[in-house]
Design a protein around this motif. Structure first.
Motif, PDB file in Angstrom:
ATOM      1  N   ARG A 194       0.804  -1.225   0.000  1.00  0.00           N
ATOM      2  CA  ARG A 194       0.000   0.000   0.000  1.00  0.00           C
ATOM      3  C   ARG A 194       0.837   1.275   0.000  1.00  0.00           C
ATOM      4  N   LEU A 195       2.133   1.197  -0.249  1.00  0.00           N
ATOM      5  CA  LEU A 195       3.021   2.343  -0.080  1.00  0.00           C
ATOM      6  C   LEU A 195       3.066   3.255  -1.305  1.00  0.00           C
ATOM      7  N   ASN A 196       3.011   4.570  -1.052  1.00  0.00           N
ATOM      8  CA  ASN A 196       3.451   5.598  -2.003  1.00  0.00           C
ATOM      9  C   ASN A 196       4.690   6.250  -1.409  1.00  0.00           C
ATOM     10  N   LEU A 197       5.695   6.569  -2.237  1.00  0.00           N
ATOM     11  CA  LEU A 197       6.940   7.149  -1.727  1.00  0.00           C
ATOM     12  C   LEU A 197       7.232   8.477  -2.413  1.00  0.00           C
ATOM     13  N   GLY A 198       7.316   9.540  -1.612  1.00  0.00           N
ATOM     14  CA  GLY A 198       7.660  10.865  -2.128  1.00  0.00           C
ATOM     15  C   GLY A 198       9.032  11.300  -1.655  1.00  0.00           C
ATOM     16  N   ALA A 199       9.631  12.227  -2.392  1.00  0.00           N
ATOM     17  CA  ALA A 199      10.950  12.767  -2.060  1.00  0.00           C
ATOM     18  C   ALA A 199      10.844  14.254  -1.782  1.00  0.00           C
ATOM     19  N   ALA A 200      11.705  14.735  -0.878  1.00  0.00           N
ATOM     20  CA  ALA A 200      11.753  16.162  -0.565  1.00  0.00           C
ATOM     21  C   ALA A 200      13.185  16.547  -0.221  1.00  0.00           C
ATOM     22  N   ARG A 201      13.446  17.870  -0.242  1.00  0.00           N
ATOM     23  CA  ARG A 201      14.790  18.372   0.027  1.00  0.00           C
ATOM     24  C   ARG A 201      15.047  18.634   1.507  1.00  0.00           C
ATOM     25  N   GLY A 202      13.981  18.745   2.336  1.00  0.00           N
ATOM     26  CA  GLY A 202      14.191  19.124   3.727  1.00  0.00           C
ATOM     27  C   GLY A 202      14.649  20.563   3.790  1.00  0.00           C
ATOM     28  N   GLY A 203      13.728  21.478   3.520  1.00  0.00           N
ATOM     29  CA  GLY A 203      14.089  22.800   3.051  1.00  0.00           C
ATOM     30  C   GLY A 203      14.447  23.868   4.050  1.00  0.00           C
ATOM     31  N   THR A 204      14.866  23.563   5.288  1.00  0.00           N
ATOM     32  CA  THR A 204      15.234  24.642   6.199  1.00  0.00           C
ATOM     33  C   THR A 204      16.690  24.511   6.628  1.00  0.00           C
ATOM     34  N   LEU A 205      17.298  25.653   6.923  1.00  0.00           N
ATOM     35  CA  LEU A 205      18.675  25.645   7.403  1.00  0.00           C
ATOM     36  C   LEU A 205      18.783  24.968   8.763  1.00  0.00           C
ATOM     37  N   GLN A 206      17.711  25.059   9.572  1.00  0.00           N
ATOM     38  CA  GLN A 206      17.697  24.405  10.881  1.00  0.00           C
ATOM     39  C   GLN A 206      17.860  22.900  10.728  1.00  0.00           C
ATOM     40  N   GLU A 207      17.088  22.309   9.831  1.00  0.00           N
ATOM     41  CA  GLU A 207      17.173  20.868   9.612  1.00  0.00           C
ATOM     42  C   GLU A 207      18.519  20.475   9.015  1.00  0.00           C
ATOM     43  N   ALA A 208      19.001  21.282   8.077  1.00  0.00           N
ATOM     44  CA  ALA A 208      20.298  21.000   7.469  1.00  0.00           C
ATOM     45  C   ALA A 208      21.404  20.998   8.519  1.00  0.00           C
ATOM     46  N   ALA A 209      21.365  21.967   9.444  1.00  0.00           N
ATOM     47  CA  ALA A 209      22.380  22.037  10.489  1.00  0.00           C
ATOM     48  C   ALA A 209      22.289  20.839  11.428  1.00  0.00           C
ATOM     49  N   LEU A 210      21.068  20.420  11.756  1.00  0.00           N
ATOM     50  CA  LEU A 210      20.873  19.301  12.669  1.00  0.00           C
ATOM     51  C   LEU A 210      21.443  18.008  12.097  1.00  0.00           C
TER      52      LEU A 210
END
Length: 386
Positions: A105-121
């Motif tokens: 039943r899976l659908n799989l999407g992709a994203a960039r993770g668009g904040t500098l906060q997340e990138a730093a973490l």
């Protein structure tokens, strides 16, 4: 047309106790959505964005929902695919495991993770995210389509040690050759890129119906004219999925106010984490006229855009998108009218946004019930007649 829900796991008053309750409330909503006839549920992935999203491990949330349901599709949308968030072969493994647990039943999407906060973490290089997401999609689809696997791309080389058995992704997904792939698209140029890659488009719908229609036109035109050179798989998924913010109650005025307050919280959270706002939203707007506030803010941002004081987007409505509240906030008739327009545009899947940081659980459940008892049956009956 399909009907789904999306979960950000937003929280206006985050404490360890309210956070735990939010997660259990979201599971309850997702299970109830299946009972009410929804076709799918989707869960985002974000990291360290207090208030805005507490959905840091969506695969665990989705596995829990899969275990409590039997029919509804499970949308992992979207996985942050830059390599330091989730290495591509680990995405392929975990997503295949979720496809097995949900019995295909899976659908799989992709994203960039668009904040500098997340990138730093997560020690992500923001300059590489777009390229890494695209290569990750290619790796995942290749690993799923081939029993034995190696990869030699622009960014990564993956090969078994000399003399060893070939690399292999285990378990294998139930859906063959692989689950449908999508790309989260917050801007029109990303929507076009989704079509180029041969994956479905998951679009924000805050900017309104004209914006959805514009992006759908761009997507369909590129699907029809693409050369095929940039496809990430030999299987395409040309589904256009549009966000539909909604609160549906018997009292239209109350629904509008709850929706405006929730979307204000959502928009101010985006402003804080994505645009560098001074303070995160508290959600403490009970005594304000949020409908008037949102309309005034949308008008002032549009005027600032016209004066050149805001980024000049290719689509004007994006300047004030987070503050546009002309959505499915009202009675079931309001929701039916709004979805009728999405149907006219050509949307393949309506993605209901109900769980916003200030919306009470009982209102979420009542909205799900109203969609299940009135809105979805209206369109199912319409399809049956046609």
């Amino acid at each position: 047309m399909k009907f789904s829900m999306i979960f950000e796991a937003q929280l206006a008053d985050p404490t360890p106790e309210t956070e735990r309750q939010l997660i259990f409330d979201s599971v309850e909503q997702a299970v109830f959505a299946e009972q009410m006839g929804f076709d799918g549920i989707w869960a985002v992935e974000h990291h360290g964005l207090e208030h805005y999203s507490h959905m840091s491990a969506p695969e665990l949330f989705l596995a829990t929902v899969a275990a409590k349901t039997s029919r509804i599709r499970i949308g992992h949308g979207a996985v942050c695919m830059p390599f330091n968030y989730n290495f591509p072969t680990r995405v392929a493994e975990k997503a295949a495991f979720l496809d097995v647990l949900s019995n295909g039943r899976l659908n799989l999407g992709a994203a960039r993770g668009g904040t500098l906060q997340e990138a730093a973490l997560c020690n992500v290089d923001p300059e590489r995210t777009a390229a890494e997401v695209e290569e990750a999609l290619r790796i995942v689809s290749s690993a799923w389509r081939s029993e034995d696997f190696s990869w030699h791309g622009k960014l990564l080389d993956l090969e078994a040690p000399k003399g060893n058995a070939p690399l292999r992704i285990l378990p294998r997904p139930v859906q063959r050759p692989h689950p449908p792939l999508y790309l989260a698209s917050t801007k029109p140029d990303t929507v076009v890129h989704s079509a180029d890659l041969g994956v479905g488009a998951l679009i924000f719908g805050f900017a309104g119906l004209d914006s959805v229609a514009h992006q759908h036109k761009l997507y369909r035109e590129r699907c029809e004219t693409r050369s095929g050179e940039n496809l990430v798989s030999d299987v395409t998924n040309d589904q256009f999925v549009a966000l539909c913010p909604t609160i549906a109650l018997d009292d239209a005025k109350q629904a509008k106010e709850i929706g405006a307050r929730g979307q204000r919280f959502f928009g101010e959270s985006i402003g804080y984490w994505h645009l560098g706002g001074a303070e995160p939203p508290t959600g403490d707007t009970v005594n304000e006229d949020n409908v008037a506030f949102m309309r005034d803010r949308a008008e002032s941002r549009a005027a600032a855009y016209d004066r050149g004081e805001l980024p000049q987007y290719s689509e004007r409505s994006l300047a004030s998108a987070n503050y546009n509240i002309d959505h499915a906030y009202g009675t079931v008739e309001t929701a039916i009218d709004y979805v009728t327009e999405l149907e006219r545009v050509g949307v393949d899947e309506v993605l209901c946004l109900i769980q916003m940081g200030t919306v009470p659980q009982e209102v979420c459940l009542e909205t799900i019930r109203n969609w299940g008892e009135h809105v979805i049956p209206h369109f199912r009956a319409k399809e049956a007649r046609s």
